[in-house]
Design a protein around this motif. Structure first.
Motif, PDB file in Angstrom:
ATOM      1  N   PHE A 374       0.829  -1.209   0.000  1.00 33.42           N
ATOM      2  CA  PHE A 374       0.000   0.000   0.000  1.00 33.42           C
ATOM      3  C   PHE A 374       0.860   1.255   0.000  1.00 33.42           C
ATOM      4  CE2 PHE A 374      -1.589   3.354   2.874  1.00 33.42           C
ATOM      5  CZ  PHE A 374      -2.626   3.846   2.096  1.00 33.42           C
ATOM      6  N   LEU A 375       1.902   1.258   0.819  1.00 34.53           N
ATOM      7  CA  LEU A 375       2.758   2.435   0.935  1.00 34.53           C
ATOM      8  C   LEU A 375       3.425   2.753  -0.397  1.00 34.53           C
ATOM      9  CD1 LEU A 375       3.648   4.425   3.135  1.00 34.53           C
ATOM     10  CD2 LEU A 375       5.658   2.999   3.510  1.00 34.53           C
ATOM     11  N   ALA A 376       3.861   1.722  -1.111  1.00 34.79           N
ATOM     12  CA  ALA A 376       4.489   1.936  -2.415  1.00 34.79           C
ATOM     13  C   ALA A 376       3.488   2.520  -3.402  1.00 34.79           C
ATOM     14  CB  ALA A 376       5.055   0.623  -2.944  1.00 34.79           C
ATOM     15  N   ALA A 377       2.260   1.996  -3.388  1.00 39.85           N
ATOM     16  CA  ALA A 377       1.237   2.479  -4.318  1.00 39.85           C
ATOM     17  C   ALA A 377       0.810   3.904  -3.974  1.00 39.85           C
ATOM     18  CB  ALA A 377       0.032   1.545  -4.292  1.00 39.85           C
ATOM     19  N   ALA A 378       0.621   4.184  -2.697  1.00 38.18           N
ATOM     20  CA  ALA A 378       0.164   5.512  -2.279  1.00 38.18           C
ATOM     21  C   ALA A 378       1.250   6.557  -2.473  1.00 38.18           C
ATOM     22  CB  ALA A 378      -0.270   5.472  -0.818  1.00 38.18           C
TER      23      ALA A 378
END
Length: 458
Positions: A374-378
């Protein structure tokens, strides 16, 4: 400039579907049909600032330089008119991916409907947008990789203005088309209760309702699939924690309606199990964004050790600020429905020490695979990084898993059958497990404290 264009191309789906573009972290609602005009204006502004800098720094002093030489520090620059010509050419780039008018959803797309508060005065719109932003990231990610057997997933957003009556009206209208696959992430307990009745009548599943109310899963409903743990689990975890530290006096501010009644019962049950005195419970309207002075004063009678704030984030923040300003030293506990960036911002410096219960892992914790993903996508798109956004992301991942299992003949009925077999789905440290008679997906609960700088401490 290339970066700005690339970001626009990469995230055009989020821009267009949400009608939202972020400039300097300020959300500007735009008309989708005029996307090209706004984005070109954005690029032109950036170009103009760059030109002004070049002109101030170099151009005025070095206009007479006959040519550019890589070895000469006195570079000659293109005439201003040439640079502006290049800037106008970028308009062609942006218009290549902009949409001039709303387009019909392609027939092959899998359209998922979200009905929830996108406006209104009930305080639910802001946290709802965080959930939606997280879900959109997951849909964008799956679409980048070919969708579901080549079919892109699209989420259609419908505003119920936090009005249960309007929720029912919109749900019935879409269901009547015969093309509705699922109602995804509805918000607020009254609206979800209304939707559940229609879901049972129509056979259209509700996936990942934004509530931890026990009425969703107890007893299990054929067409309703919860993703997160219940509010009663959150409260029981918090009461047990404070009991072990010697605190015994509890109070609660709750809201009228199903949510408020559910958390009240949860607190009373948790305290009864520990043989503690019944707590003082004080109720406000479910659309209230502040606690009235009389209610606040009543809740502070008897100097409670712990106050549960089972209300909207805005109202909870206002209550805590008032208590801090009067020197009250009670511990304040809010549930996962307030775990949003907006709540932290509203608290400001008064947030230090506030306990917020969580039903998803820490978004920044790389030890959880789902958080790392999630952190990479956000981070790539400058999206909000919060527990609410992560919950939206996880909810979309569960829906996507169900769609994959139901493919190629995807319908509301086949999606229900697919989710019934979704057992022990490991999303990366966060497990979802359903069965035909058990639609409570997760039991994950954790307590966090807010630090002085507004960070969650585990």
């Amino acid at each position: 400039l290339t970066t700005y264009v690339d970001q626009g191309v990469r995230h055009q789906q989020n821009f267009l579907e949400l009608g939202l573009i972020r400039l300097n972290d300020v959300p500007l609602l735009i008309n989708i049909s005029s996307f090209s005009e706004h984005f070109c204006l954005f690029l032109t502004t950036k170009i103009e600032k760059t030109l002004n800098f070049i002109e101030r720094t170099f151009f005025m002093k070095q206009e007479s330089t006959p040519h550019c030489s890589p070895g000469n520090h006195r570079y000659a620059f293109l005439k201003r008119r040439h640079l502006l010509l290049a800037a106008s050419a970028l308009g062609v780039v942006s218009s290549a991916f902009a949409v001039k008018k709303p387009q019909k959803t392609p027939a092959e797309s899998l359209v998922i409907h979200h009905i929830g508060p996108l406006s209104g005065n009930g305080g639910g719109a802001s946290p709802n947008r965080e959930f939606i932003s997280g879900a959109q990231l997951a849909f964008y990610r799956v679409n980048e990789n070919g969708g579901i057997d080549g079919r892109p997933v699209e989420m259609e957003l419908m505003d119920d203005e936090q009005d249960a009556g309007k929720t029912g009206q919109l749900f019935r209208e879409v269901a009547a088309t015969g093309k509705m696959l699922a109602l995804f992430m509805p918000r607020t307990s009254p609206s979800i209760r209304t939707a559940m009745t229609i879901s049972e009548q129509t056979g259209i599943p509700i996936i990942a309702p934004q509530t931890g109310g026990s009425f969703v899963t107890e007893p299990s409903k054929r067409t309703v699939f919860a993703v997160r743990a219940s509010y009663r689990n959150e409260i029981a975890t918090a009461v047990q924690h404070f009991h072990t530290t010697g605190l015994r006096r509890f109070a609660m501010i709750n809201e009228e309606g199903p949510f408020g009644e559910d958390v009240k019962v949860g607190l009373e049950q948790a305290m009864a199990q520990l043989k503690l005195a019944r707590p003082g419970v004080h109720t406000i309207a479910n659309t209230a964004i502040e606690v009235a002075p009389g209610t606040y004063a009543a809740s502070m009678e008897g100097a409670p050790d712990v106050v549960f704030l089972c209300i909207a984030a805005e109202a909870a923040a206002q209550y805590i600020r008032t208590a801090r300003s009067q020197g009250k030293h009670a511990r304040f506990v809010s549930l996962s429905n307030t775990s949003t960036a907006g709540f932290i911002k509203a608290l400001g410096a008064d947030g230090q020490g506030v306990m917020v219960m969580q039903v998803v892992p820490p978004p920044q914790a790389s030890k959880y695979g789902i958080s790392k993903e999630f952190l990479a996508a956000a981070g790539a798109g400058g999206n909000a990084i919060s527990h609410g956004a992560l919950q939206g992301y996880i909810s979309a991942k569960v829906l996507i898993a169900g769609l994959r299992r139901a493919s190629p003949s995807i319908s509301a009925a086949s999606l229900i059958k697919a989710l019934d077999t979704l057992e022990n789905l490991d999303l990366g440290g966060y497990t979802i497990s359903y069965a035909p008679n058990r639609h409570a997906g997760s039991s994950f609960v954790n307590a966090t404290l807010l630090s002085r700088d507004g960070k969650f401490v585990y």
